[in-house]
Design an enzyme around this catalytic site. Structure first.
Site, PDB file in Angstrom:
ATOM      1  N   HIS A  84       0.823  -1.205   0.000  1.00  0.00           N
ATOM      2  CA  HIS A  84       0.000   0.000   0.000  1.00  0.00           C
ATOM      3  C   HIS A  84       0.863   1.264   0.000  1.00  0.00           C
ATOM      4  CE1 HIS A  84      -3.487  -2.596   1.636  1.00  0.00           C
ATOM      5  NE2 HIS A  84      -3.572  -2.469   0.325  1.00  0.00           N
ATOM      6  N   HIS A  90      -2.248  -5.330  -6.794  1.00  0.00           N
ATOM      7  CA  HIS A  90      -2.416  -6.601  -6.093  1.00  0.00           C
ATOM      8  C   HIS A  90      -3.869  -7.059  -6.161  1.00  0.00           C
ATOM      9  CE1 HIS A  90      -2.919  -3.378  -3.066  1.00  0.00           C
ATOM     10  NE2 HIS A  90      -3.845  -4.167  -2.541  1.00  0.00           N
ATOM     11  N   CYS A 108     -14.301  -5.709   2.069  1.00  0.00           N
ATOM     12  CA  CYS A 108     -13.242  -5.552   1.060  1.00  0.00           C
ATOM     13  C   CYS A 108     -11.990  -6.129   1.678  1.00  0.00           C
ATOM     14  CB  CYS A 108     -12.925  -4.093   0.769  1.00  0.00           C
ATOM     15  SG  CYS A 108     -14.276  -3.041   0.360  1.00  0.00           S
ATOM     16  N   HIS A 154      -8.247  -8.907   0.692  1.00  0.00           N
ATOM     17  CA  HIS A 154      -7.295  -9.479  -0.255  1.00  0.00           C
ATOM     18  C   HIS A 154      -7.247 -10.995  -0.116  1.00  0.00           C
ATOM     19  CE1 HIS A 154      -5.873  -5.500   1.159  1.00  0.00           C
ATOM     20  NE2 HIS A 154      -5.780  -5.274  -0.135  1.00  0.00           N
ATOM     21  N   GLU A 185     -15.135 -10.866   9.510  1.00  0.00           N
ATOM     22  CA  GLU A 185     -15.502  -9.484   9.837  1.00  0.00           C
ATOM     23  C   GLU A 185     -16.925  -9.352  10.362  1.00  0.00           C
ATOM     24  OE1 GLU A 185     -14.583  -6.468   6.957  1.00  0.00           O
ATOM     25  OE2 GLU A 185     -12.723  -7.468   6.359  1.00  0.00           O
ATOM     26  N   TYR A 229      -8.300  -0.425 -10.269  1.00  0.00           N
ATOM     27  CA  TYR A 229      -8.380   0.975  -9.858  1.00  0.00           C
ATOM     28  C   TYR A 229      -7.190   1.314  -8.971  1.00  0.00           C
ATOM     29  CZ  TYR A 229      -9.794  -0.323  -5.137  1.00  0.00           C
ATOM     30  OH  TYR A 229      -9.806  -0.829  -3.866  1.00  0.00           O
ATOM     31  N   GLU A 256      -4.346   2.266  -2.542  1.00  0.00           N
ATOM     32  CA  GLU A 256      -4.997   1.010  -2.929  1.00  0.00           C
ATOM     33  C   GLU A 256      -4.874   0.941  -4.441  1.00  0.00           C
ATOM     34  OE1 GLU A 256      -5.901  -1.405  -1.238  1.00  0.00           O
ATOM     35  OE2 GLU A 256      -6.714  -0.782   0.682  1.00  0.00           O
ATOM     36  N   GLU A 269      -5.576  -1.944  -7.027  1.00  0.00           N
ATOM     37  CA  GLU A 269      -6.101  -3.295  -6.937  1.00  0.00           C
ATOM     38  C   GLU A 269      -6.753  -3.788  -8.222  1.00  0.00           C
ATOM     39  OE1 GLU A 269      -6.922  -3.461  -2.189  1.00  0.00           O
ATOM     40  OE2 GLU A 269      -8.648  -3.003  -3.441  1.00  0.00           O
ATOM     41  N   TRP A 272     -11.922   4.012  -1.883  1.00  0.00           N
ATOM     42  CA  TRP A 272     -12.149   2.914  -2.819  1.00  0.00           C
ATOM     43  C   TRP A 272     -13.630   2.606  -2.982  1.00  0.00           C
ATOM     44  CZ3 TRP A 272      -9.950   2.096   1.974  1.00  0.00           C
ATOM     45  CH2 TRP A 272     -10.663   1.296   2.867  1.00  0.00           C
TER      46      TRP A 272
END
Length: 169
Positions: free
Chosen positions: A24, A30, A65, A67, A85, A100, A110, A112, A157
């Protein structure tokens, strides 16, 4: 525990791994995913990020959101993070993916290749307070109004992903 992201090129070919915060800082592309959840009224679930998050704390964003880990599919990762979460399980379907780049402040980016999943959910939550401060459902009309009136209350984002979502639907 140190977390790593999967670095990729625009064709989603793996280039290697990097510690999440370093990726980041460097703004390197990524793998990521975003989950949009809706109730039977068509309202979207928003989560407010926990105060202790290292970037974008206390801002509203979509349901989840995150990874994928190395050797984890986008769908497996999305379902894992829903459980971690929000404490929930639900069916998800992938709708689209796109790339983006967003400045999230504090010298962090970000950047990604984001796979976007959609699902429905209407039961109880068991929030992980280290990740999520609170959740709420909101109509798309009210969401648009809130985002215009107070854009600083929403993650950078999410603003981008929501516009891409509207484009596809």
């Amino acid at each position: 525990m140190e977390e790593f992201v999967v670095l990729v090129n625009a064709e989603d070919e793996v280039l290697g791994l990097m510690e999440k915060q370093q990726a980041h800082i460097n703004g390197l592309l990524h793998r990521a995913f975003s989950v949009f959840l809706f109730n039977s009224k068509g309202e979207m679930l928003l989560q407010k990020r926990a105060p202790g998050k290292y970037h974008s704390p206390k801002q509203w964003t979509n349901a989840v959101c995150s990874h994928p880990r190395e050797n984890e599919t986008y769908l497996e990762a999305a379902k894992r993070r829903l459980k971690e979460e929000l404490g929930i399980e639900t069916e998800l379907s992938e709708k689209f993916n796109f790339i983006y780049k967003a400045d999230v402040g504090g010298g962090l980016w970000e950047h990604e290749l984001d796979h976007v999943f959609v699902g429905n959910y209407e039961a109880d939550f068991n929030l992980n307070q280290e990740e999520v401060e609170e959740v709420r459902f909101i109509s798309m009309e009210d969401l648009d109004k809130e985002m215009k009136e107070a854009p600083e209350n929403f993650t950078e984002w999410f603003k981008i992903i929501l516009e891409e979502y509207k484009y596809h639907f």
